[in-house]
Design a protein around this motif. Sequence first.
Motif, mmCIF file in Angstrom:
data_model
loop_
_atom_site.group_PDB
_atom_site.id
_atom_site.type_symbol
_atom_site.label_atom_id
_atom_site.label_comp_id
_atom_site.label_asym_id
_atom_site.label_seq_id
_atom_site.Cartn_x
_atom_site.Cartn_y
_atom_site.Cartn_z
ATOM 1 N N LEU A 49 35.338 -29.256 -37.652
ATOM 2 C CA LEU A 49 35.726 -30.175 -38.716
ATOM 3 C C LEU A 49 36.857 -31.083 -38.242
ATOM 4 N N SER A 50 36.833 -32.327 -38.676
ATOM 5 C CA SER A 50 37.943 -33.233 -38.367
ATOM 6 C C SER A 50 39.187 -32.793 -39.132
ATOM 7 N N PRO A 51 40.379 -32.912 -38.503
ATOM 8 C CA PRO A 51 41.615 -32.509 -39.171
ATOM 9 C C PRO A 51 42.151 -33.613 -40.088
ATOM 10 N N ALA A 93 40.442 -32.068 -23.603
ATOM 11 C CA ALA A 93 41.134 -31.380 -24.702
ATOM 12 C C ALA A 93 40.180 -31.021 -25.828
ATOM 13 N N LYS A 94 39.211 -31.920 -26.093
ATOM 14 C CA LYS A 94 38.266 -31.708 -27.195
ATOM 15 C C LYS A 94 37.044 -30.883 -26.789
ATOM 16 N N GLY A 95 36.811 -30.744 -25.486
ATOM 17 C CA GLY A 95 35.563 -30.132 -25.044
ATOM 18 C C GLY A 95 34.384 -31.014 -25.391
ATOM 19 N N ARG A 96 34.615 -32.322 -25.329
ATOM 20 C CA ARG A 96 33.605 -33.288 -25.777
ATOM 21 C C ARG A 96 32.776 -33.774 -24.601
ATOM 22 N N PRO A 97 31.438 -33.876 -24.758
ATOM 23 C CA PRO A 97 30.597 -34.385 -23.674
ATOM 24 C C PRO A 97 31.035 -35.787 -23.244
ATOM 25 N N PRO A 142 39.548 -40.296 -30.872
ATOM 26 C CA PRO A 142 38.522 -39.508 -31.562
ATOM 27 C C PRO A 142 39.232 -38.593 -32.555
ATOM 28 N N SER A 143 38.491 -38.064 -33.501
ATOM 29 C CA SER A 143 39.079 -37.097 -34.424
ATOM 30 C C SER A 143 39.704 -35.966 -33.599
ATOM 31 N N ALA A 144 40.879 -35.493 -34.039
ATOM 32 C CA ALA A 144 41.701 -34.588 -33.218
ATOM 33 C C ALA A 144 41.294 -33.131 -33.396
ATOM 34 N N ASN A 145 39.998 -32.862 -33.163
ATOM 35 C CA ASN A 145 39.457 -31.510 -33.309
ATOM 36 C C ASN A 145 38.660 -31.140 -32.068
ATOM 37 N N GLN A 146 38.397 -29.829 -31.921
ATOM 38 C CA GLN A 146 37.457 -29.393 -30.891
ATOM 39 C C GLN A 146 36.077 -29.958 -31.225
HETATM 40 MG MG MG Z 1 34.794 -36.636 -34.482
#
Ligand code: MG
Length: 323
Positions: A144-146, A49-53, A136-140
């Motif tokens: 920026l963190s929401p 969902a985040k596109g996080r590594p 994790p922070s709910a951002n891509q």
């Molecule tokens: Mg974060």
Amino acid sequence: MSNMVTKAEITQAVAVLRAGGLVAFPTETVYGLGADATNEAAVGRVFAAKGRPRHHPLIVHLASAADIPQWATHFPAAAQALAGAFWPGPLTLILKKQAHVLDCVTGGQDTVGLRVPQHPVALALLQAFGGGLVAPSANQFTHLSPTTAQAVQQELGEQVDGILDGGACTVGIESTIVDMSGAFPVMLRPGMISLQALEQVLGMPVREGHEGLSAVRAPGMHPLHYAPRTKVVLLSTADMPVYLQSLPVSARVATLCLTTSLLTSAYRVTMPSQAEAYARVLYDTLRQLDQQGLDVIIIEQVPNTPDWAAIRDRLLKASGERT
Ligand code: MG
Ligand code: TXA
């Protein structure tokens, strides 16, 4: 609880989480993207969902410090002192993990990040869930963190199964992270609990390290951003008028100022003069400016004092520089 979230919504959110779904929820720092920390598929959905590594470790959120032994093999006295002083609150402790803690949560490290948040909605959710939630922070990734439910909606929209709206976050930037898994404490990410506040509780110096890796590991290779898409320039008070004059007259410019006497620009925001109030509004201010189609956001550098250290860190990252 919060006047915006009902008991029925918490019950519904718990059912979604138990079924392996994703629920974004407010914490006092920023909104988190929650999932069952013991469900590998659910944690996988968080990364997607985040596109996080995938190698990037997640923080496990707990209802109480009493749950720590379920997640960490050792809870050293010094770490307990920090927990006693700052939990529930904006502090994450890195401790040696229990064997069952998933590699996808820890990034394959032998440590786990743990935090007891303070927001009443987060605590109600964690108590009702009765286990650990990665959040994790709910951002891509790199955004920026929401700090509001609306910002989560913009960032993750259809990718979440639910968003609990607990209003605007009161701290506004991410938790202070301290690695307590080694021989000495290392602050990996500054936050509104300052280095000095940590040292005061511990009665010893705290070193500074790099976000994303426990102190025992080599410094991180992965640059992190907390960045708007619009170009951000961080300038001293004295350099601001010079920079503004160097821009073409047609340039669409926003300025984030502490000093009230500076030159005007199309979007001029006077920021709070106290660090706590500044942190609370920083991300939402940048997020709103980011939607104005500007050429540049100019930020006036903040004081070089301990209470502003975490804000300086985030401003440097927003302007694309490594700290
Ligand atoms: Mg974060
Ligand atoms: O305030 C916060 O901490 C927010 C709210 C939602 O709780 N969460 C947050 O999560 O900022 P995230 O995933 O955006 O940032 C977590 C940071 C990352 O830099 C990650 O590398 C670090 O914590 N981290 C997590 N586990 C770690 C570990 N075992 N060792 C070192 N760093 C770790």
